[in-house]
Structure formats: C-alpha cells, structure tokens
Design a protein around this motif. Structure first.
Motif, short mmCIF file in Angstrom:
data_model
loop_
_atom_site.label_atom_id
_atom_site.label_comp_id
_atom_site.label_asym_id
_atom_site.label_seq_id
_atom_site.Cartn_x
_atom_site.Cartn_y
_atom_site.Cartn_z
N UNK A 1 0.83 -1.19 0.00
CA UNK A 1 0.00 0.00 0.00
C UNK A 1 0.87 1.25 0.00
N UNK A 2 0.39 2.30 -0.65
CA UNK A 2 1.11 3.56 -0.70
C UNK A 2 0.55 4.46 0.40
N UNK A 3 1.17 4.43 1.57
CA UNK A 3 0.70 5.24 2.70
C UNK A 3 1.83 6.13 3.20
N UNK A 4 1.47 7.19 3.90
CA UNK A 4 2.46 8.16 4.40
C UNK A 4 3.34 7.60 5.51
N UNK A 5 2.72 6.85 6.41
CA UNK A 5 3.47 6.36 7.56
C UNK A 5 4.40 5.24 7.14
N UNK A 6 5.71 5.41 7.38
CA UNK A 6 6.63 4.32 7.03
C UNK A 6 6.48 3.17 8.03
#
Length: 71
Positions: free
Chosen positions: A2-7
C-alpha cells in the motif's frame, strides 16, 4: 504494498542489558531517583529512569550526534 504516508515502524523490541556499577554511582542514581520523586510526586524504579537518563545524555551530546549523522 500500500502507498501510505506512515513508514514501517522500526523494531521496538527492548534489549535487556545487565551492568554492574560502583557503590558511589549506585548512591548517586538512588539520590537522583529520590529527587525525581520529589520533583514529580511519583517514585520510578531505577530500571525505568536509567534508560531515560542515558537517552537524554546521548541526545544532548552534539559530538556524538554529528558523528552518527555522518555516512
């Protein structure tokens, strides 16, 4: 993936260390814990205070911070 902000979170598994200290350092740590209890109104065990003290010390050491930042 998934492409999410939180690493992805880093490993947060505690590492247990066992150390021996000289009696004068133990007394100073005990005195510090007593001062901490008076300042904040709660007792904290040395085993909880020492990691926080070490973190504060390392965070305040500019030479150490600079050396860790270098590749």
């Amino acid at each position: 993936m998934a492409d999410i902000k939180l690493p992805q979170l880093p490993d947060r598994t505690p590492v247990k260390l066992t150390i021996s200290v000289m009696p004068d350092l133990h007394q100073a740590l005990t005195d510090y814990a007593a001062l901490y209890a008076r300042a904040y109104g709660r007792d904290e065990p040395l085993a909880d205070l020492i990691p926080a003290m070490l973190t504060a010390f390392l965070d305040s050491d500019r030479g150490f911070s600079r050396s860790r930042a270098k590749p």
